[in-house]
Write a protein that holds these residues in place. Structure first.
Motif, mmCIF file in Angstrom:
data_model
loop_
_atom_site.group_PDB
_atom_site.id
_atom_site.type_symbol
_atom_site.label_atom_id
_atom_site.label_comp_id
_atom_site.label_asym_id
_atom_site.label_seq_id
_atom_site.Cartn_x
_atom_site.Cartn_y
_atom_site.Cartn_z
ATOM 1 N N UNK A 113 0.820 -1.225 0.000
ATOM 2 C CA UNK A 113 0.000 0.000 0.000
ATOM 3 C C UNK A 113 0.845 1.263 0.000
ATOM 4 N N UNK A 114 2.107 1.129 0.450
ATOM 5 C CA UNK A 114 2.969 2.317 0.549
ATOM 6 C C UNK A 114 3.728 2.614 -0.750
ATOM 7 N N UNK A 115 3.479 1.794 -1.763
ATOM 8 C CA UNK A 115 4.227 1.933 -3.023
ATOM 9 C C UNK A 115 3.317 2.397 -4.150
ATOM 10 N N UNK A 163 2.487 -8.419 -0.257
ATOM 11 C CA UNK A 163 1.630 -8.056 -1.397
ATOM 12 C C UNK A 163 0.151 -8.216 -1.017
ATOM 13 N N UNK A 164 -0.713 -8.054 -2.036
ATOM 14 C CA UNK A 164 -2.161 -8.059 -1.766
ATOM 15 C C UNK A 164 -2.633 -9.340 -1.085
ATOM 16 N N UNK A 165 -1.964 -10.448 -1.413
ATOM 17 C CA UNK A 165 -2.359 -11.741 -0.820
ATOM 18 C C UNK A 165 -1.660 -11.982 0.530
ATOM 19 N N UNK A 166 -0.913 -10.999 0.972
ATOM 20 C CA UNK A 166 -0.221 -11.139 2.256
ATOM 21 C C UNK A 166 1.087 -11.890 2.149
ATOM 22 N N UNK A 167 1.525 -12.157 0.910
ATOM 23 C CA UNK A 167 2.791 -12.866 0.701
ATOM 24 C C UNK A 167 3.953 -11.869 0.696
#
Ligand code: P5A
Length: 439
Positions: free
Chosen positions: A126-128, A301-305
């Motif tokens: 989210x910070x990128x 990332x979006x999937x928490x990976x």
């Protein structure tokens, strides 16, 4: 600025150690002074120009959405060991030990240090995207420092670093910097041609050098003629747009440095190919996860990976640019500054300081122009007229306003365009009108 109050140690003779014109003129006009091989002090005239170039670069980086930081010149060896570059970098890196026997180094570049800052603070997609840049001195113990500030050991660089969630987005960031470079060089009054380039010790899969064509340049380049004549489009770029089409306008032409040149790729365009020499004033790199992987700079990332962040780095040789501008803009009498980076807009030359009429009219004009917001260098010294005129040509401001007893008597003053050499004869009122509209 009154020239009598300005520290400008002009040299009368061409210095023996200087081989190329920019080095000769920078020494003769008192812009720099050698400290040790490839290391220079910047004297007032040099400092003003260096600042102007730096400021144009800074403003374009900010416009493109980058955040300015300032990293130190000295870095700890540990992070370079983490990335694997500590040993690879070889003798160009200046290695230092502190009093506790800790390994330090004078930074030749900052990929590791900025990655360390990033991994400390940024954890989420989210910070990128994020782009951090700084303007800082670098040290590279070059085998053959030469040509003054062109290949120094200590030099000023603007270096920016982009961080993205994935490959596609990091290409977007690369494109932004590509276009920002086109823009910032144009704003300096220069045409820098982007070329496919080798990635060298920085690494990565994609890289462009920005080259100013000049016979004294150290780089050999191959370019399609059309690209040389290509008119750089608008200066109003919206950095929020996808800039791929804009980048393609340049990359659809063939342009490569010697290391990347591939004759086969050029076969069908052979008649348009020209080999030139040029000066590398900027270099941009896309290297994905080369540093983030070994240094474990990961984001979720979006999937928490957790994935290593995608990166690029982008350099402008600010101190080299001062020399490069002179290589591209001079004649046998001296420098011809592009107005965008000229240390002052006008040079008032009083041909007979001490003569009451000359002194009065020069000072009056100087004050009026200053109040109009113009930047003026007023030669109020008591040197001979010939010396002053030669010095004005050497310093190379865009316009000279030449005032002497003869002109005063005839009510006609000379204004000389340094670039064309054209002299217009104007009345005092015409002169005032001209400078008021000319900023
Ligand atoms: C990009 C930013 C890098 O260091 N890391 C951070 C990447 N690239 S570079 O190509 O090695 O350098 C960027 C620009 O710095 C100038 N430069 C020099 N200027 C004067 N003297 C030197 N010895 C020198 N070495 C590099 C160049 O303009 C180069 O494009």
């Amino acid at each position: 600025m009154l020239l009598s109050k300005f520290f400008i140690p002009i040299l009368k003779e061409n210095p023996k150690e200087a081989e190329i014109i920019s080095h000769i003129y920078m020494l003769r006009s008192g812009m720099i002074q050698l400290s040790a091989s490839g290391i220079y002090s910047w004297l007032p005239l040099g400092k003003i120009v260096l600042e102007k170039i730096t400021e144009i670069c800074r403003q374009e980086m900010l416009k493109a959405g980058a955040n300015e930081i300032l990293m130190p010149t000295i870095q700890p060896a540990e992070i370079w060991k983490e990335s694997g570059r500590y040993d690879d970098y070889g003798k160009e890196m200046l290695r230092i030990k502190d009093r506790n026997n800790r390994d330090l180094l004078y930074g030749p570049t900052n990929e590791e240090l900025v990655t360390e800052i990033f991994r400390t603070h940024v954890k989420s997609y989210k910070e990128l995207p994020l782009n951090l840049f700084h303007i800082q001195w670098k040290f590279r113990d070059e085998l053959r420092p030469r040509f003054g500030v062109m290949r120094g050991r200590e030099f000023l660089m603007k270096d920016a670093y982009s961080f993205d969630n994935d490959y596609k987005s990091s290409i977007n960031s690369y494109n932004k910097m590509f276009i920002a470079y086109i823009q910032l060089f144009k704003k300096m009054g220069l045409k820098a041609v982007p070329m496919k380039a080798d990635t060298g010790p920085i690494g990565g899969d994609l890289s462009h050098e920005f080259i100013i064509i000049a016979d004294t340049g150290e780089s050999v380049v191959y370019i399609e003629k059309e690209l040389l004549n290509f008119n750089i489009s608008s200066l109003n770029v919206n950095y929020d747009d996808n800039l791929q089409d804009e980048v393609n306008k340049y990359t659809s032409f063939y342009a490569a440095t010697e290391e990347k040149h591939n004759m086969n790729k050029f076969d069908n365009k052979i008649n348009n190919l020209i080999k030139k020499r040029g000066i590398e004033v900027g270099h941009i790199f896309h290297f994905g996860q080369k540093y983030s992987m070994p240094m474990k700079a990961t984001i979720s990332d979006k999937e928490g990976k957790n994935i290593p962040v995608f990166m690029g780095s982008y350099g402008v040789g600010l101190s080299r640019l001062v020399g490069a501008v002179i290589e591209a803009n001079h004649d046998q009498n001296g420098i011809i500054w592009p107005k965008e980076i000229s240390p002052w807009d006008y040079n008032i030359i009083n041909l007979k300081s001490g003569d009451v009429n000359c002194d009065n009219i020069c000072l009056k004009l100087y004050n009026i122009m200053k109040n109009k917001g113009l930047n003026i260098l007023y030669d109020d010294t008591d040197e001979r007229a010939g010396v002053k005129l030669a010095r004005a040509d050497l310093i190379g401001l865009p316009y000279q306003i030449i005032i002497g007893p003869k002109g005063i008597k005839e009510q006609s003053y000379d204004i000389k365009c340094r670039k064309s050499g054209d002299i217009s004869k104007l009345s005092y009122n015409e002169l005032l009108n001209l400078v008021q509209t000319k900023k």
